[in-house]
Design an enzyme around this catalytic site. Structure first.
Site, PDB file in Angstrom:
ATOM      1  N   PRO A  16       0.837  -1.212   0.000  1.00 56.94           N
ATOM      2  CA  PRO A  16       0.000   0.000   0.000  1.00 56.94           C
ATOM      3  C   PRO A  16       0.866   1.254   0.000  1.00 56.94           C
ATOM      4  O   PRO A  16       1.812   1.365   0.771  1.00 56.94           O
ATOM      5  CB  PRO A  16      -0.795  -0.111   1.303  1.00 56.94           C
ATOM      6  CG  PRO A  16      -0.660  -1.527   1.742  1.00 56.94           C
ATOM      7  CD  PRO A  16       0.630  -2.025   1.195  1.00 56.94           C
ATOM      8  N   GLU A  17       0.558   2.178  -0.907  1.00 50.95           N
ATOM      9  CA  GLU A  17       1.245   3.465  -0.965  1.00 50.95           C
ATOM     10  C   GLU A  17       0.239   4.552  -0.567  1.00 50.95           C
ATOM     11  O   GLU A  17      -0.857   4.258  -0.115  1.00 50.95           O
ATOM     12  CB  GLU A  17       1.805   3.704  -2.381  1.00 50.95           C
ATOM     13  CG  GLU A  17       2.750   2.604  -2.847  1.00 50.95           C
ATOM     14  CD  GLU A  17       3.288   2.840  -4.261  1.00 50.95           C
ATOM     15  OE1 GLU A  17       3.448   4.001  -4.653  1.00 50.95           O
ATOM     16  OE2 GLU A  17       3.526   1.854  -4.963  1.00 50.95           O
ATOM     17  N   HIS A  69      -4.199 -14.489  11.363  1.00 47.97           N
ATOM     18  CA  HIS A  69      -3.239 -13.393  11.331  1.00 47.97           C
ATOM     19  C   HIS A  69      -3.795 -12.088  11.900  1.00 47.97           C
ATOM     20  O   HIS A  69      -3.328 -11.017  11.560  1.00 47.97           O
ATOM     21  CB  HIS A  69      -2.711 -13.136   9.917  1.00 47.97           C
ATOM     22  CG  HIS A  69      -2.204 -14.365   9.242  1.00 47.97           C
ATOM     23  ND1 HIS A  69      -1.153 -15.099   9.720  1.00 47.97           N
ATOM     24  CD2 HIS A  69      -2.630 -14.992   8.110  1.00 47.97           C
ATOM     25  CE1 HIS A  69      -0.930 -16.139   8.919  1.00 47.97           C
ATOM     26  NE2 HIS A  69      -1.807 -16.101   7.941  1.00 47.97           N
ATOM     27  N   ARG A  99       2.175 -11.349   6.597  1.00 47.83           N
ATOM     28  CA  ARG A  99       3.645 -11.416   6.485  1.00 47.83           C
ATOM     29  C   ARG A  99       4.367 -10.604   7.544  1.00 47.83           C
ATOM     30  O   ARG A  99       5.575 -10.698   7.675  1.00 47.83           O
ATOM     31  CB  ARG A  99       4.063 -10.991   5.079  1.00 47.83           C
ATOM     32  CG  ARG A  99       3.464 -11.953   4.048  1.00 47.83           C
ATOM     33  CD  ARG A  99       4.095 -11.817   2.696  1.00 47.83           C
ATOM     34  NE  ARG A  99       5.544 -12.023   2.722  1.00 47.83           N
ATOM     35  CZ  ARG A  99       6.323 -11.867   1.663  1.00 47.83           C
ATOM     36  NH1 ARG A  99       5.797 -11.476   0.518  1.00 47.83           N
ATOM     37  NH2 ARG A  99       7.608 -12.081   1.735  1.00 47.83           N
ATOM     38  N   ARG A 129      22.245  14.829  -5.496  1.00 46.08           N
ATOM     39  CA  ARG A 129      22.966  14.107  -6.530  1.00 46.08           C
ATOM     40  C   ARG A 129      22.549  12.638  -6.492  1.00 46.08           C
ATOM     41  O   ARG A 129      23.339  11.762  -6.186  1.00 46.08           O
ATOM     42  CB  ARG A 129      24.461  14.254  -6.243  1.00 46.08           C
ATOM     43  CG  ARG A 129      25.331  14.028  -7.446  1.00 46.08           C
ATOM     44  CD  ARG A 129      26.789  14.375  -7.139  1.00 46.08           C
ATOM     45  NE  ARG A 129      27.604  13.982  -8.272  1.00 46.08           N
ATOM     46  CZ  ARG A 129      28.102  12.776  -8.450  1.00 46.08           C
ATOM     47  NH1 ARG A 129      27.911  11.858  -7.571  1.00 46.08           N
ATOM     48  NH2 ARG A 129      28.805  12.477  -9.527  1.00 46.08           N
TER      49      ARG A 129
END
Ligand SMILES: [Zn+2]
Length: 285
Positions: free
Chosen positions: A2-3, A93, A113, A154
C-alpha cells in the site's frame, strides 16, 4: 504494498467508523507486532481513551487519542485494518484488536507477512524517532519552493522519490506512473532536472495521486479497502506492470528495467535520459 493513495483510502473509510469511539479493551495477540515497546505499555496507554481524529502521514495511519497519544499503523506488505462486529469470526493473522463497545464494533489489524506494525507514542516523543523513523515531505501538500530543495540532490530521481525520509508516501507504482506522466527517465539525476521538468514532475505526482485516490488505489495482490473491496486504479496504469504493452501516450512498447533496486516500468520514447547522463559515467543511485 500500500502506498499513499491506498492508505489515504483506508483513512477516509475508517474515519467515520472510529471518530469519537471509546477504547474499551485492547487485545494484543502477537506482542511483536507492537514496534514501539512492550505490548502492555500500549494497552495501558490506549485503554479507556477516546479516538479523536484519524490522519495519514506518508504511508502511516495515525489514530489521535484524546490525551495526546498517537497510535500509528504501518501496513507493510499485507497489513489490513477493518472494523468488524464483535461477533464476527476472527480471521487468521489478526494480531491486534481494539474493542470499541457493542455499537461501534472493533478495529482489527491483520498482517500475514508481518512487515507492518503498530507504534504507540505520547506527544512528548521526539519527532525523529516517532512511528519508526523520520518522514519527508507530503507530496500532495508540497509547494514548488519546497520541492526544489528536495530535487537538489545528486541522486537518481526514482531512488530519491522512493526514499520515505525525503518524500513520504510514494512507492514503486506511483513513482513510475508520475515519472511517465512527467516524461522523465527514472535514472535521471535529480539535480540535473530543468526547472520546467521539476515543476512538471511535482504537478504529475499530485495529479496521479489524486486520480488514484478517486479510484481507491491500486490492487495488484493483497491490498483491500476497509470494506474488503479492491481498488480500481490498476486499470488506469500507464506503465506500471505493462511491460510489452503499448504506451497509451505514443504507441511505443513499455519496457521493464531495474532502477533504485526495483522493477521499473517506463516508455523509452516518452522518457529519455538526458544525453549527458546516457553517455557519461554511470550516475549515482
Ligand atoms: Zn510513450
Amino acid at each position: 504494498v500500500p502506498e499513499l493513495p491506498e492508505v489515504e483510502t483506508i483513512v477516509r473509510q475508517l474515519r467515520p467508523l472510529l471518530a469519537n469511539a471509546r477504547v474499551e479493551r485492547v487485545i494484543v495477540r502477537r506482542a511483536d507486532i507492537v514496534r514501539s515497546g512492550p505490548a502492555r505499555a500500549l494497552i495501558a496507554r490506549v485503554t479507556g481513551r477516546t479516538i479523536r481524529e484519524l490522519l495519514r502521514r506518508g504511508k502511516r495511519i495515525l489514530l489521535l487519542l484524546d490525551d495526546g497519544t498517537t497510535l500509528a499503523f504501518h501496513l507493510g506488505m499485507t497489513g489490513r485494518l477493518r472494523v468488524d462486529a464483535p461477533s464476527a469470526t476472527i480471521e487468521r493473522h489478526t494480531h491486534l484488536r481494539i474493542l470499541l463497545g457493542e455499537a461501534r464494533g472493533e478495529l482489527r489489524f491483520t498482517d500475514a507477512r508481518r512487515f507492518g506494525g503498530v507504534w504507540c507514542e505520547g506527544n512528548g516523543s521526539p519527532p525523529p524517532v516517532r512511528f519508526g523513523g523520520p518522514l519527508g515531505v507530503e507530496p500532495l501538500e508540497c509547494t514548488w519552493r519546497r520541492f526544489r530543495t528536495v530535487l537538489d540532490r545528486r541522486r537518481q530521481i526514482k531512488a530519491l522519490l522512493m526514499d520515505q525520509r525525503v518524500v513520504a508516501g510514494l512507492g514503486n507504482i506511483y513513482c513510475d506512473e508520475s515519472l511517465h506522466a512527467a516524461g522523465i527517465h527514472p535514472r535521471t539525476r535529480a539535480d540535473g532536472l530543468s526547472r520546467e521538468a521539476g515543476v512538471q514532475l511535482l504537478r504529475s505526482i499530485k495529479t496521479v495521486l489524486r486520480r488514484a485516490i478517486r479510484h481507491e488505489g491500486s490492487t495488484l495482490m493483497d491490498y483491500r479497502t476497509v470494506t474488503g473491496s479492491p481498488g480500481s486504479f490498476q486499470r488506469y496504469h500507464r506503465v506500471y506492470g505493462r511491460a510489452g504493452k503499448t504506451c497509451r501516450q505514443c504507441g511505443a512498447i513499455i519496457v521493464r528495467i531495474v532502477a533504485a533496486g526495483r522493477s521499473t516500468f517506463l516508455c523509452p520514447n516518452c522518457q529519455t535520459l538526458p544525453a549527458a547522463e546516457a553517455n557519461g559515467p554511470s550516475s549515482p543511485s
